[in-house]
Write an enzyme that holds these catalytic residues in place. Structure first.
Site, PDB file in Angstrom:
ATOM      1  N   GLY A 100      13.457   4.175  11.090  1.00 29.42           N
ATOM      2  CA  GLY A 100      13.621   2.728  11.267  1.00 29.42           C
ATOM      3  C   GLY A 100      14.622   2.163  10.272  1.00 29.42           C
ATOM      4  O   GLY A 100      15.410   1.269  10.597  1.00 29.42           O
TER       5      GLY A 100
ATOM      6  N   ARG B 228       3.209  10.099   7.447  1.00 29.78           N
ATOM      7  CA  ARG B 228       2.212   9.644   6.470  1.00 29.78           C
ATOM      8  C   ARG B 228       0.783   9.879   6.983  1.00 29.78           C
ATOM      9  O   ARG B 228      -0.139  10.035   6.188  1.00 29.78           O
ATOM     10  CB  ARG B 228       2.452   8.186   6.087  1.00 29.78           C
ATOM     11  CG  ARG B 228       3.853   7.985   5.484  1.00 29.78           C
ATOM     12  CD  ARG B 228       3.980   6.804   4.568  1.00 29.78           C
ATOM     13  NE  ARG B 228       5.394   6.465   4.387  1.00 29.78           N
ATOM     14  CZ  ARG B 228       6.221   7.041   3.509  1.00 29.78           C
ATOM     15  NH1 ARG B 228       5.787   7.995   2.707  1.00 29.78           N
ATOM     16  NH2 ARG B 228       7.489   6.670   3.419  1.00 29.78           N
TER      17      ARG B 228
ATOM     18  N   ASP C 299       3.439   1.271   2.789  1.00 31.75           N
ATOM     19  CA  ASP C 299       3.473   2.672   3.225  1.00 31.75           C
ATOM     20  C   ASP C 299       2.330   3.487   2.620  1.00 31.75           C
ATOM     21  O   ASP C 299       2.100   4.627   3.012  1.00 31.75           O
ATOM     22  CB  ASP C 299       4.818   3.305   2.851  1.00 31.75           C
ATOM     23  CG  ASP C 299       5.968   2.684   3.633  1.00 31.75           C
ATOM     24  OD1 ASP C 299       5.713   2.066   4.679  1.00 31.75           O
ATOM     25  OD2 ASP C 299       7.130   2.816   3.182  1.00 31.75           O
TER      26      ASP C 299
ATOM     27  N   SER D 166      13.800   5.180   0.487  1.00 29.05           N
ATOM     28  CA  SER D 166      14.482   3.889   0.633  1.00 29.05           C
ATOM     29  C   SER D 166      15.781   3.859  -0.175  1.00 29.05           C
ATOM     30  O   SER D 166      16.823   3.416   0.307  1.00 29.05           O
ATOM     31  CB  SER D 166      13.591   2.750   0.127  1.00 29.05           C
ATOM     32  OG  SER D 166      12.545   2.527   1.021  1.00 29.05           O
TER      33      SER D 166
ATOM     34  N   LYS E  54       4.675   0.725  12.670  1.00 30.35           N
ATOM     35  CA  LYS E  54       5.350   1.742  11.851  1.00 30.35           C
ATOM     36  C   LYS E  54       5.573   2.990  12.733  1.00 30.35           C
ATOM     37  O   LYS E  54       5.556   2.894  13.948  1.00 30.35           O
ATOM     38  CB  LYS E  54       4.515   2.050  10.605  1.00 30.35           C
ATOM     39  CG  LYS E  54       4.485   0.878   9.630  1.00 30.35           C
ATOM     40  CD  LYS E  54       5.865   0.647   9.025  1.00 30.35           C
ATOM     41  CE  LYS E  54       5.938  -0.613   8.188  1.00 30.35           C
ATOM     42  NZ  LYS E  54       7.311  -0.908   7.783  1.00 30.35           N
TER      43      LYS E  54
ATOM     44  N   ARG F 292      -0.590   2.623  12.587  1.00 30.95           N
ATOM     45  CA  ARG F 292      -1.325   3.279  11.490  1.00 30.95           C
ATOM     46  C   ARG F 292      -2.742   2.747  11.336  1.00 30.95           C
ATOM     47  O   ARG F 292      -3.588   3.426  10.747  1.00 30.95           O
ATOM     48  CB  ARG F 292      -0.530   3.147  10.174  1.00 30.95           C
ATOM     49  CG  ARG F 292       0.689   4.046  10.187  1.00 30.95           C
ATOM     50  CD  ARG F 292       1.505   3.966   8.906  1.00 30.95           C
ATOM     51  NE  ARG F 292       2.564   4.966   8.936  1.00 30.95           N
ATOM     52  CZ  ARG F 292       3.654   4.947   8.176  1.00 30.95           C
ATOM     53  NH1 ARG F 292       3.840   3.960   7.317  1.00 30.95           N
ATOM     54  NH2 ARG F 292       4.561   5.902   8.256  1.00 30.95           N
TER      55      ARG F 292
ATOM     56  N   SER G  45      10.056  -8.116   5.541  1.00 27.69           N
ATOM     57  CA  SER G  45      10.561  -6.793   5.925  1.00 27.69           C
ATOM     58  C   SER G  45      11.838  -6.487   5.166  1.00 27.69           C
ATOM     59  O   SER G  45      12.846  -7.189   5.296  1.00 27.69           O
ATOM     60  CB  SER G  45      10.837  -6.738   7.432  1.00 27.69           C
ATOM     61  OG  SER G  45      11.672  -5.615   7.711  1.00 27.69           O
TER      62      SER G  45
HETATM   63  C1  S3P Z   1      11.652   0.354   4.073  1.00 27.22           C
HETATM   64  C2  S3P Z   1      10.953  -0.806   4.203  1.00 27.22           C
HETATM   65  C3  S3P Z   1       9.546  -0.869   4.643  1.00 27.22           C
HETATM   66  C4  S3P Z   1       8.889   0.511   4.675  1.00 27.22           C
HETATM   67  C5  S3P Z   1       9.777   1.579   5.203  1.00 27.22           C
HETATM   68  C6  S3P Z   1      11.065   1.665   4.388  1.00 27.22           C
HETATM   69  C7  S3P Z   1      13.039   0.276   3.577  1.00 27.22           C
HETATM   70  O1  S3P Z   1       9.506  -1.450   5.903  1.00 27.22           O
HETATM   71  O2  S3P Z   1       7.696   0.453   5.444  1.00 27.22           O
HETATM   72  O3  S3P Z   1       9.126   2.830   5.147  1.00 27.22           O
HETATM   73  O4  S3P Z   1      13.598   1.317   3.146  1.00 27.22           O
HETATM   74  O5  S3P Z   1      13.619  -0.810   3.613  1.00 27.22           O
HETATM   75  P1  S3P Z   1       9.649  -3.036   6.135  1.00 27.22           P
HETATM   76  O6  S3P Z   1      10.974  -3.256   6.734  1.00 27.22           O
HETATM   77  O7  S3P Z   1       8.492  -3.362   7.023  1.00 27.22           O
HETATM   78  O8  S3P Z   1       9.550  -3.717   4.791  1.00 27.22           O
END
Ligand code: S3P
Length: 441
Positions: A93, A395, A322, A22, A349, A353, A170
């Protein structure tokens, strides 16, 4: 590629884990938007972070290796160029959602694509609020009435600030909108039902972005009057989500000792440590300072304690989202019934999952039930080796290789290469810590 895993007689080792995924995405993006850029050290080596780097190159940002570090040359908030080709976000994502906010805000336009898994993930959650801000952006309609990649964001439309009330917590959506807000006229505010990871807020603030925090937990941003200035060097702390697999390996193998150094222990990321401690796990967290504005620590896990079941609810989920797949494996070794609820985000995800953990752990003999928003595990379960499909999810691949370390017989995980998304070299490391209870084939 397959990874084979069997009961480990030994589990011992110490390592620094790769740079946090992140924070790495954000280090690249935010340094690019600063006027001076940054030298990023310990950048996450996974494919997801490479996707962000490649997309940034396509909008005119120079990112080059410098020794072991990565030099990002800042172009400022008005220096991005229209992309030469499509922006391929791969499996990531975070890349797609954060970049959408930047592309819309900077008015450069872009066609954002992803792999098969990313192209199924919900994108209306970023497109709709960006449209409210004035962006002309659309995805492909899917059968659930959502919008998915490829996404098209038109060039040339100025944004205006809006207050956004998110339906689900999120960090990706929050970050997308705050990034768009850096370019918008007026104030952009985001409020989440629960707090997700706060790396964007911490890092943007450190660059001088005008962020403010409301009593109701909302965060607001407006266009900065002065250019953003990045630190000359940014040292990315170790990824707690990667460390979680090695902590788990240190808990479920009797007599194990694992030690992870320089791990990010930002409170919004370490719900899994709090839960494991509640389960009676023998874990020690020894603070070792600060990196990139986050606290870091050495984690010591020992496999001697008897684990007890626990309940994990909606309020806690964002801080361990995660880590829920590997927590399901640990729960299968705990005494009693562990319940996870309020976690339906797990279904959207890199894979569903909930489905993948329930299916795989059942195949290994665990007593686990699916719930719409989580799962229930009745432990302790005597696991036996089984054939598992990683389902295109890093994961899931790593969780089942670890599960195999406390199972009778051999576990074969198809799709071991997916671990490269976040943790290249994970299986080799685990093999060396376990006298080859893990092997790649
Ligand atoms: C992330 C936020 C999380 C996490 C993802 C990385 C990020 O998702 O699951 O692996 O770097 O902002 P969310 O957007 O659901 O919080």
């Amino acid at each position: 590629m397959r990874v084979y895993s069997k009961r480990a007689k030994r589990m011992q080792g110490t390592t620094g884990v790769p740079g946090d995924k992140s924070i790495s995405h954000r280090a690249l993006l935010f340094s690019a938007l600063s006027e001076n850029g940054s030298l990023v050290r310990n950048l996450g080596p996974g494919q997801d972070v490479r996707s962000t780097a490649e997309c940034l190159r396509r909008v005119g940002v120079e990112i080059v290796p410098e020794g072991e570090a990565t030099r990002v040359r800042g172009v400022g908030l008005s220096g991005l160029r229209p992309p030469v080709k499509e922006l391929d976000c791969g499996n990531s994502g975070t890349t797609m959602r954060l970049l959408s906010g930047v592309i819309a805000g900077a008015r450069v336009g872009g066609h954002l694509t992803g792999d098969a898994s990313l192209s199924k993930r919900p994108m209306k959650r970023v497109l709709e609020p960006l449209r409210q801000m004035g962006a002309v952006a659309k995805g492909q309609r899917n059968e659930r009435g959502d919008e998915v990649a490829p996404l098209d964001i038109e060039a040339g439309h100025p944004l205006k600030g809006v207050r956004h009330e998110l339906q689900v917590a999120s960090a990706q959506v929050k970050s997308c909108l705050l990034l768009a807000g850096l370019f918008a006229e007026g104030e952009t505010t985001v409020r989440e039902p629960e707090s997700s990871r706060d790396h964007t807020e911490r890092m943007l603030r450190a660059l001088g972005a005008p962020l403010s925090f409301g009593m109701d937990g909302a965060v607001a941003v407006h266009r900065p009057e002065r250019p953003l200035v990045a630190p000359e060097e940014l040292w990315v702390p170790g990824d707690p989500s990667s460390a979680a697999f090695l902590v788990a390996a240190g808990l479920i193998v009797p007599g194990a000792r694992t030690e992870l150094v320089n791990v990010d222990v930002n409170p919004t990321r370490i719900g899994f440590l709090r839960v494991l401690q509640r389960m009676g796990a023998d874990i020690e967290v020894v603070s070792s300072g600060e990196r990139a504005g986050d606290p870091v620590a050495t984690l010591h896990a020992r496999g001697d304690a008897t684990l007890r079941a626990t309940d994990i609810g909606a309020g806690e989920v964002p801080s361990l989202l995660d880590e829920l797949p590997i927590l399901a494996v640990v729960a299968s070794q705990a005494q009693g019934t562990t319940t996870v609820s309020g976690a339906s985000e797990l279904r959207v995800k890199e894979s569903d999952r909930i489905v993948q953990m329930v299916k795989g752990l059942r195949a290994m003999g665990a007593n686990i039930e699916e719930r719409p928003d989580g799962f229930v595990v009745h432990g302790p379960c005597a696991l036996r080796g089984a054939g598992i499909d990683a389902a295109g999810d890093h994961r899931i691949a790593m969780s089942f290789a670890v599960a195999g370390l406390c199972a009778d017989g051999e576990t074969q995980v198809e799709g071991a290469e997916w671990a490269d998304i976040s943790y290249p070299g994970f299986f080799r490391l685990l093999a060396s810590w376990s006298e080859d209870a893990i092997r790649l084939g």
